[in-house]
Design a protein around this motif. Structure first.
Motif: not given
Ligand SMILES: Nc1ncnc2c1ncn2[C@@H]1O[C@H](COP(=O)(O)OP(=O)(O)OP(=O)(O)O)[C@@H](O)[C@H]1O
Ligand SMILES: [Mg+2]
Lengths: 252, 302
Positions: A199-202, A242, A245-246, A248-249, B3-7, B10
């Protein structure tokens, strides 16, 4: 050759009145040696596609074929050596009462393969562990080590298609990167075909050449990595996913 | 734009199962250690060990021949020669109780040898396959469960004929259903686990999955359950003996001893008191041991 084609995959789960269509006419194809990503919100049916593919669910309709052969016509013993899966939760995918040795030896015993000790040690070395882990039990390993063992177990039968169901989502950031690099390395050296759920686009961006965006049981868009990076998504949901998620980043 | 990490978003799923062993022998040691740290289970364990020793060493521990009739010495109260007194035929009660441990122990052993595997097999198969297989097996189990154990054993013994062997068969027939139920319930919680799916993907047959993956998971709770049901088994065996349907007269079975001693109970209390105490202590010990084992084996309790 191990190219994968899925056409019109439809499945309903649940009993009687509670029965619900989980997948609706899902279709895509993956070239041999390619890594194909599946993204989408929780409950959109990503794991269900993999479970149908893995023949853990059997009452689906549609067509799944590997190298032109429909999977339901491939004998079970042969299928195990063609397709393997790595599960989401490393804490639940290893039997808590079995040593790593038992876990790795089971498939070898079932398929009566030779040089078992050698194969087990090689499988562990290939995933960055070593033979001394054989005598350990899952609770004596870290999450990342467990996931490595799970990958070793999936690879020990030398499959050509690997199904990965969020293999890193239960792992810590740095460990996640290590496992992803390992998976990329393995794919390159063994020329495997990946079906990668996340579920993680990265993660998908890092791992896959092409991806499909899923929403409530259907695929809304299939695109490749360049389109993803350029923001070339056409479907509104894919765009939203997309963009979020950007955003969020940026915030993070 | 990339798109960089969303690490780091979780949440880690934490360890759920902490297995109680990492090697059979190491595990046994750990379990024994945990058992002996708790006074009541320690008592249970001690009594069971003494029971086993008595049964093995009966001829040396007993002071008299358990079946030697000595009419002049009948109904003597406990003294230095006859520690627990003598019965109506002059037989030494202490020696009879010591030899009776062999009967008790063989009943328990035979019953658990039959009941454990049968219950485990029925329960895990029903739970793993589900569907009509589950329905059929569980309805049969329900039928057995719906009668009280002693009544059902009585019916079986009445049908098979009185005697120790038939009593063992009857008790075994009535003790497997709770174990099957338990094993099924446990199986239902594991059957959809990823490690079972992984086994299936590796081509393991259903039999292989049941015996190698599911049974080891059910084993601890089944063991606990068997230990706890030993108390009931001892009581049922004594009850059958008392009613004259179990072990037959010359055999020093505790229940049968009470049954014959009953007539002299008012004047010679030792005829029933000692066998009664033996039954009480041994069944209590199995209960305590079962409780202790549950705490020692169950990872969820810690
Ligand atoms: N056995 C089942 N019976 C009924 N519904 C089910 C069953 N298994 C899954 N579902 C439903 O199917 C849908 C898809 O589930 P699936 O596990 O494929 O989601 P997912 O995309 O993998 O989500 P996640 O990212 O959270 O893992 C969910 O809505 C779920 O509630
Ligand atoms: Mg999922």
């Amino acid at each position: 050759m191990s190219d994968v084609t899925i056409k019109g995959l439809t499945i309903s789960l649940g009993m009687g009145a509670a029965q619900k269509k989980i997948l609706n006419e899902v279709g895509f194809s993956v070239a041999s040696g390619e890594s194909f990503g599946l993204v989408g919100e929780s409950g959109s049916g990503k794991s269900t596609i993999l479970r149908c593919f893995a023949r853990l669910l059997t009452f689906w309709s549609g067509e799944i074929s590997i190298a032109g052969r429909p999977v339901d016509q491939i004998p079970a013993a042969e299928y195990c050596r063609l397709v393997q899966m790595v599960f989401q939760d490393p804490y639940g995918s290893l039997h808590p009462r079995q040593s790593i040795k038992t876990a790795l030896q089971e498939p070898l015993r079932i398929h009566r393969l030779d040089r078992q000790q050698e194969r087990m040690e090689k499988a562990l070395i290939d995933v960055g562990l070593n033979g001394s882990f054989l005598s350990r039990y899952p609770h004596e390993l870290s999450g990342g080590q467990r996931q490595r063992v799970a990958i070793a177990r999936a690879l020990i039968l030398e499959p050509s298609v690997l199904l990965l169901d969020e293999p890193t989502s239960a792992l810590d950031v740095s460990v996640q990167a290590e496992v992803l690099n390992l998976l990329n390395e393995i794919r390159r050296t063994r020329k495997l075909t990946y079906l990668f759920v996340s579920h993680d686009l990265a993660v998908i961006d890092y791992m896959c050449e092409r991806l499909a965006v899923m929403q409530s049981g259907s695929i809304v868009e299939i695109m490749n990595r360049t389109e993803l990076c350029k923001g070339g998504a056409k479907h509104p949901y894919a765009r939203q996913l997309i963009d979020s998620s950007i955003e969020y980043d940026r915030v993070a | 734009m990339t798109i960089k990490s969303l690490y780091g978003t979780e949440n880690m799923s934490n360890a759920r199962v902490s297995p109680w062993f990492s090697g059979p022998l190491k595990g046994l040691g750990a379990v024994l250690k945990r058992l002996s740290s708790d006074p009541s289970s320690c008592f249970g364990l001690a009594v069971v060990v003494i029971l086993v020793l008595c049964a093995i060493l009966a001829p040396w521990i007993a002071t008299h021949d358990p079946n030697l009739v000595d009419l002049p010495n009948a109904l003597r109260s406990p003294d230095a020669a006859n520690w627990f007194g003598t019965d109506e035929l002059g037989r030494d009660i202490y020696s009879r109780i010591v030899h009776g441990t062999r009967i008790t122990l063989s009943i328990i052993t035979l019953v658990s040898i039959v009941v454990g595997p049968v219950g485990l097999l029925v329960g895990t198969t029903a739970g793993y396959f589900g569907g009509w297989c589950d329905t059929v097996m569980m309805r049969i189990t329900d039928i057995f469960l719906s009668f009280p154990g002693l009544i059902l054993s009585l019916a079986f013994v009445a049908a098979l004929g009185a005697g120790l062997e038939n009593a063992i068969i009857a008790i075994a027939l009535t003790s497997w259903p709770p174990i099957a139920r338990l094993a099924r319930a446990e199986t239902l919680t594991f059957r959809s686990a990823d490690y079972i799916s992984a086994s299936r993907m590796q081509g393991a047959s259903s039999i292989r999955i049941i015996t190698k993956s599911i049974m080891p998971m059910c084993l601890p709770s089944v063991l606990v359950r068997i230990t706890l049901s030993m108390a009931t088994v001892i009581l049922t065996a004594a009850g059958l003996g008392f009613l004259g349907l179990g072990a037959q007269p010359p055999l020093p079975e505790w229940g049968a001893m009470i049954a014959t001693g009953r007539r002299y109970m008012l004047d010679s209390w030792w005829l029933v008191a000692f066998p009664g105490a033996a039954i009480l202590i041994v069944s209590l010990a199995f209960n305590l041991l079962g409780d202790g084992l549950r705490d020692a084996l169950d990872p969820k309790q810690r």
